[in-house]
Scaffold this active site. Sequence first.
Site, short mmCIF file in Angstrom:
data_model
loop_
_atom_site.label_atom_id
_atom_site.label_comp_id
_atom_site.label_asym_id
_atom_site.label_seq_id
_atom_site.Cartn_x
_atom_site.Cartn_y
_atom_site.Cartn_z
N PRO A 298 71.20 7.88 23.11
CA PRO A 298 71.06 7.95 21.66
C PRO A 298 72.27 7.31 20.98
CG PRO A 298 70.57 10.07 22.69
CD PRO A 298 71.17 9.19 23.75
N GLU A 299 72.00 6.38 20.06
CA GLU A 299 73.07 5.76 19.29
C GLU A 299 73.08 6.40 17.90
OE1 GLU A 299 73.10 1.47 19.74
OE2 GLU A 299 72.20 1.63 21.73
N LYS B 277 78.49 9.10 17.00
CA LYS B 277 77.42 9.61 17.86
C LYS B 277 77.52 11.12 18.12
CE LYS B 277 77.40 5.24 20.43
NZ LYS B 277 77.49 4.64 21.78
N ARG C 153 77.71 -4.23 31.01
CA ARG C 153 76.55 -3.75 30.27
C ARG C 153 75.49 -4.83 30.17
NH1 ARG C 153 77.98 0.68 27.13
NH2 ARG C 153 75.72 0.98 26.98
#
Length: 273
Positions: A2-3, A58, A262
């Site tokens: 979740p961002e 966040k 990433r």
Amino acid sequence: MPELPEVETVRRGLEHLIVGKKIVSVEVRVPKMVKTGVEDFQLDILGQTFESIGRRGKYLLLNLNRQTIISHLRMEGKYLLFEDEVPDNKHFHLFFGLDGGSTLVYQDVRKFGTFELLPKSQVEAYFVQKKIGPEPNAKDFKLKPFEEGLAKSHKVIKTLLLDQHLVAGLGNIYVDEVLWAAKVDPERLASQLKKSEIKRIHDETIRILQLAIEKGGSTIRSYKNSLGEDGSMQDCLQVYGKTDQPCARCATPIEKIKVGGRGTHFCPSCQKQ
């Protein structure tokens, strides 16, 4: 993971569901998740009421009468509210019994989520110590400090945007989206960006994250909000998860590479250095 938009959507859901509710029981099944000590956590929050639900980057801020629970969802964390009996589930790890008979449950498949209980007076210092940057909105996210931070960095722009120091809340999905919208190669050195490119990154960060909040976040893999609903921002994504699909601007196939370990989606034509 979740961002910021997903966490903000959870915040809004929890605000609707639990503000004003008193904690009448607490059960923690995975003690390591509570970084400030599970025994004090369970004793101290008992009898307190959820006064408000905040967010910083966040992080969720569950504000009680006397203290604040800082909750980080990490990769897979989510909250569920059960009005009656809570079903058995090996991924349910924290249980907040509320007055009226409902139960707020924290679910986390990977057990990476964390909880910290702090006096309200220490919350601001907590985020200063972590060097969390400004919120990505027009009021807090100013162009000049952003320019200055980029000029001092030796990192590539994608890695720098992910580290939360210059602007809070960006993760892998939205960094890819912002850099595509700004037409900037994710492997460009931050210190070598032109002022026009920096302004585009700044403006697109604000625009895209606000749009994502309006859409309730992106449902990628396991994310749902605190009402169990999918977000719809995934329908607006231009580059993330679109490997080999044509770029919406120039029709060049989207590529996926590794940047700082990433997975990174970009257009090799209109984002070229």
